[in-house]
Design a protein around this motif. Structure first.
Motif, PDB file in Angstrom:
ATOM      1  N   ILE A   1      34.501  11.969  13.895  1.00  9.38           N
ATOM      2  CA  ILE A   1      34.013  11.867  15.276  1.00  9.38           C
ATOM      3  C   ILE A   1      33.236  13.145  15.614  1.00  9.38           C
ATOM      4  N   PRO A   2      31.948  13.023  15.962  1.00  5.85           N
ATOM      5  CA  PRO A   2      31.156  14.212  16.295  1.00  5.85           C
ATOM      6  C   PRO A   2      31.797  15.007  17.433  1.00  5.85           C
ATOM      7  N   MET A   3      31.717  16.334  17.301  1.00  5.75           N
ATOM      8  CA  MET A   3      32.258  17.229  18.324  1.00  5.75           C
ATOM      9  C   MET A   3      31.116  17.900  19.081  1.00  5.75           C
ATOM     10  N   SER A   4      31.227  17.963  20.383  1.00  2.36           N
ATOM     11  CA  SER A   4      30.339  18.800  21.191  1.00  2.36           C
ATOM     12  C   SER A   4      31.215  19.545  22.176  1.00  2.36           C
ATOM     13  N   GLY A   5      30.715  20.676  22.665  1.00  4.10           N
ATOM     14  CA  GLY A   5      31.577  21.447  23.548  1.00  4.10           C
ATOM     15  C   GLY A   5      30.837  22.467  24.372  1.00  4.10           C
ATOM     16  N   THR A   6      31.606  23.254  25.066  1.00  4.79           N
ATOM     17  CA  THR A   6      31.086  24.271  25.962  1.00  4.79           C
ATOM     18  C   THR A   6      30.520  25.441  25.170  1.00  4.79           C
ATOM     19  N   LEU A   7      30.013  26.438  25.874  1.00  7.25           N
ATOM     20  CA  LEU A   7      29.385  27.583  25.219  1.00  7.25           C
ATOM     21  C   LEU A   7      30.321  28.279  24.234  1.00  7.25           C
ATOM     22  N   GLU A   8      31.622  28.218  24.491  1.00  7.09           N
ATOM     23  CA  GLU A   8      32.583  28.858  23.585  1.00  7.09           C
ATOM     24  C   GLU A   8      32.492  28.299  22.169  1.00  7.09           C
ATOM     25  N   PHE A   9      32.067  27.030  22.024  1.00  4.24           N
ATOM     26  CA  PHE A   9      32.027  26.397  20.711  1.00  4.24           C
ATOM     27  C   PHE A   9      30.785  26.787  19.912  1.00  4.24           C
ATOM     28  N   GLY A  10      29.882  27.543  20.547  1.00  7.30           N
ATOM     29  CA  GLY A  10      28.742  28.101  19.837  1.00  7.30           C
ATOM     30  C   GLY A  10      28.775  29.619  19.838  1.00  7.30           C
ATOM     31  N   ASP A  11      29.952  30.190  20.108  1.00  8.60           N
ATOM     32  CA  ASP A  11      30.079  31.639  20.219  1.00  8.60           C
ATOM     33  C   ASP A  11      30.797  32.214  18.998  1.00  8.60           C
ATOM     34  N   LEU A  12      30.472  33.453  18.658  1.00  9.51           N
ATOM     35  CA  LEU A  12      31.042  34.079  17.468  1.00  9.51           C
ATOM     36  C   LEU A  12      32.557  34.191  17.515  1.00  9.51           C
ATOM     37  N   LEU A  13      33.133  34.309  18.716  1.00  7.87           N
ATOM     38  CA  LEU A  13      34.594  34.388  18.797  1.00  7.87           C
ATOM     39  C   LEU A  13      35.255  33.138  18.223  1.00  7.87           C
ATOM     40  N   MET A  14      34.524  32.017  18.246  1.00 11.67           N
ATOM     41  CA  MET A  14      35.016  30.772  17.653  1.00 11.67           C
ATOM     42  C   MET A  14      34.494  30.602  16.223  1.00 11.67           C
ATOM     43  N   LEU A  15      33.219  30.887  16.031  1.00 11.10           N
ATOM     44  CA  LEU A  15      32.584  30.582  14.745  1.00 11.10           C
ATOM     45  C   LEU A  15      33.171  31.396  13.596  1.00 11.10           C
ATOM     46  N   GLU A  16      33.370  32.671  13.799  1.00  8.23           N
ATOM     47  CA  GLU A  16      33.811  33.523  12.690  1.00  8.23           C
ATOM     48  C   GLU A  16      35.221  33.176  12.200  1.00  8.23           C
ATOM     49  N   PRO A  17      36.214  33.023  13.082  1.00  8.10           N
ATOM     50  CA  PRO A  17      37.558  32.708  12.569  1.00  8.10           C
ATOM     51  C   PRO A  17      37.742  31.263  12.106  1.00  8.10           C
ATOM     52  N   THR A  18      36.863  30.347  12.526  1.00  7.65           N
ATOM     53  CA  THR A  18      37.042  28.941  12.141  1.00  7.65           C
ATOM     54  C   THR A  18      36.195  28.550  10.935  1.00  7.65           C
ATOM     55  N   GLY A  19      35.264  29.413  10.535  1.00  6.63           N
ATOM     56  CA  GLY A  19      34.462  29.142   9.346  1.00  6.63           C
ATOM     57  C   GLY A  19      33.709  27.833   9.427  1.00  6.63           C
ATOM     58  N   ASP A  20      33.732  27.070   8.321  1.00 13.18           N
ATOM     59  CA  ASP A  20      32.970  25.818   8.315  1.00 13.18           C
ATOM     60  C   ASP A  20      33.626  24.731   9.175  1.00 13.18           C
ATOM     61  N   GLY A  21      34.778  25.043   9.768  1.00 16.83           N
ATOM     62  CA  GLY A  21      35.425  24.093  10.671  1.00 16.83           C
ATOM     63  C   GLY A  21      34.580  23.785  11.891  1.00 16.83           C
ATOM     64  N   SER A  22      33.664  24.710  12.241  1.00 18.08           N
ATOM     65  CA  SER A  22      32.795  24.515  13.406  1.00 18.08           C
ATOM     66  C   SER A  22      31.402  24.017  13.028  1.00 18.08           C
ATOM     67  N   GLU A  23      31.157  23.829  11.756  1.00 27.59           N
ATOM     68  CA  GLU A  23      29.811  23.447  11.324  1.00 27.59           C
ATOM     69  C   GLU A  23      29.420  22.079  11.886  1.00 27.59           C
ATOM     70  N   GLY A  24      28.212  21.993  12.387  1.00 26.12           N
ATOM     71  CA  GLY A  24      27.683  20.737  12.909  1.00 26.12           C
ATOM     72  C   GLY A  24      27.961  20.489  14.375  1.00 26.12           C
ATOM     73  N   TYR A  25      28.820  21.309  15.011  1.00 30.55           N
ATOM     74  CA  TYR A  25      29.160  21.082  16.413  1.00 30.55           C
ATOM     75  C   TYR A  25      27.998  21.479  17.330  1.00 30.55           C
ATOM     76  N   LEU A  26      27.838  20.707  18.397  1.00 33.96           N
ATOM     77  CA  LEU A  26      26.862  21.019  19.429  1.00 33.96           C
ATOM     78  C   LEU A  26      27.529  21.825  20.542  1.00 33.96           C
TER      79      LEU A  26
END
Length: 411
Positions: A267-292
């Protein structure tokens, strides 16, 4: 001869008496001046102003607060420790994510420490708890994160101004894009506190205006460790997309569990600005790949100030800045500009300069809206893509000068 000596002595005594009277009068006058005006001591370099911070340095929002502090201190360092030409003393207090603690720390800063200005808060609930006190005490407060909509609508104050974003901006910006490019049937999910509730209602409004349908709303408590029940329910409804809002450590756990639950490729994920921020991207790795995400900042934004900011931030802290680092940096920027324009730290002079103030930010051109006291800014629709082994929020579309409505559209 004796008469001359007596006359000379008399003159000398009179001169000494006059000198002593002038000295006493001078001392007394200076003491009276200090007492009546309540002036602060000045160093040879000029007046020192105190800025108090009420931020959540413990709890789920602690990483955000740390970044705000870093951004503010970087700006101060770049400007020789001065804002508006004045020396600055910073006082940081931890509200522990608790409104009652926040009120206590606020009173300590304002009534005991006698700060001139406030920067706070991280948490919307605490910002709302402080608002009436700030208004009563008439002390200017710059909000570096807390995004509660009502602070700009029903509870707008002449003393409160925000440099981050409103929950309306954070939710509304992405709704139309998701409806038109991802799918028409959505489950929306966010933390059960003012920010989560307001962000989701704004996304829902924009999404449904664009022809989408929200089939379920889910609100886990702030600080939830296990999202499996919510993910199971969302998945069972077979939506086209799941839109989410979780901040700080909650967001990291949520993204990790979303992948572990097998939903990342389902299921595609989209989210708020936090989901495109380094505080989320760095610790989650490829878990955040493809999210809007609908973001307001990225270290990869192409503008001259951002390039300089990223370079200076990396040099000072050994890491890339995130959105909340910019919130701190912009808080200092606005205070600096307002003090310059006012020529004083007096509240009544400052609040004449803050509405409508425009400034350059690493996020792009920014203005404090005269009508709402919320920032007018660009919002970037981004997609998390892997580049050179690093997840980067790539800008797909830019929405320029996104402005919060003057009054609530939900009433």
């Amino acid at each position: 001869m004796e008469k001359k000596k007596t006359k000379s002595k008399w003159k000398l005594m009179c001169l000494l008496l006059v000198t002593m009277m002038l000295f006493v009068a001078g001392c007394g006058g200076e003491k009276q001046k200090s007492t009546s005006t309540g002036e602060k001591p000045q160093s040879a370099e000029g007046e020192t102003i105190k800025i108090g911070f009420v931020l959540s340095f413990t709890g789920p929002l602690a990483p955000l607060s740390d970044s705000i502090k870093e951004g503010f201190e970087l700006y101060l360092e770049e400007h020789g420790g001065k804002l508006g030409g004045k020396n600055v003393e910073l006082k940081f207090e931890d509200d522990e994510g608790n409104p009652q603690v926040g009120l206590r720390k606020y009173r300590q800063l304002v009534h005991s420490e006698k700060v001139d200005l406030l920067v706070g808060t991280t948490n919307s609930s605490i910002a709302l708890a402080l608002r009436d006190e700030v208004n009563k005490d008439q002390i200017p407060m710059i909000i570096p994160n807390a995004a509660a909509d009502d602070l700009n609508w029903g509870k707008k104050s002449d003393y409160v101004y925000r440099v981050s974003w409103s929950n309306w901006q954070n939710g509304y910006a992405l709704g139309e894009y998701v409806a038109e490019n991802v799918g028409k049937k959505a489950v929306i999910m966010g933390s059960d506190f003012p920010a989560g509730i307001e962000v989701l209602r704004s996304f829902k409004a924009a999404y449904e205006e664009a022809g989408g349908e929200v089939i379920k709303e889910l609100y886990p408590k702030l600080g939830t460790n296990d999202f499996s029940t919510y993910l199971q329910e969302a998945s069972s409804l077979e939506p086209d997309v799941i839109y989410s809002f979780f901040a700080g450590s909650d967001g990291i756990r949520y993204i990790q569990q979303y992948k572990e639950f097998g939903l990342k490729d389902k299921i595609p994920m989209s989210g708020t600005l936090e989901f495109g921020d380094l505080l989320m991207l760095e610790p989650t790795g490829d878990g955040s790949e493809g999210y809007l995400a609908g973001t307001v900042y990225s270290p990869w934004l192409e503008n001259d100030l951002n390039k300089k900011f990223v370079e200076a931030y990396e040099k000072k802290y050994g890491k890339l800045p995130n959105t909340f680092s910019v919130n701190g940096y912009d808080s200092a920027t606005v205070i600096d500009k307002a003090l310059d324009a006012a020529g004083s730290v007096e509240a009544e002079k400052l609040i004449k300069e803050l509405p409508g103030i425009s400034y350059d930010s690493p996020r792009g051109p920014s203005t404090i809206d005269e009508k709402t006291h919320n920032i007018i800014q660009n919002i970037y629709i981004t997609k998390n893509v892997m580049k050179d082994g690093k997840l980067v929020p790539e800008v797909i579309e830019t929405k320029e000068k996104v402005t919060m409505p003057e009054t609530s559209p939900f009433e």
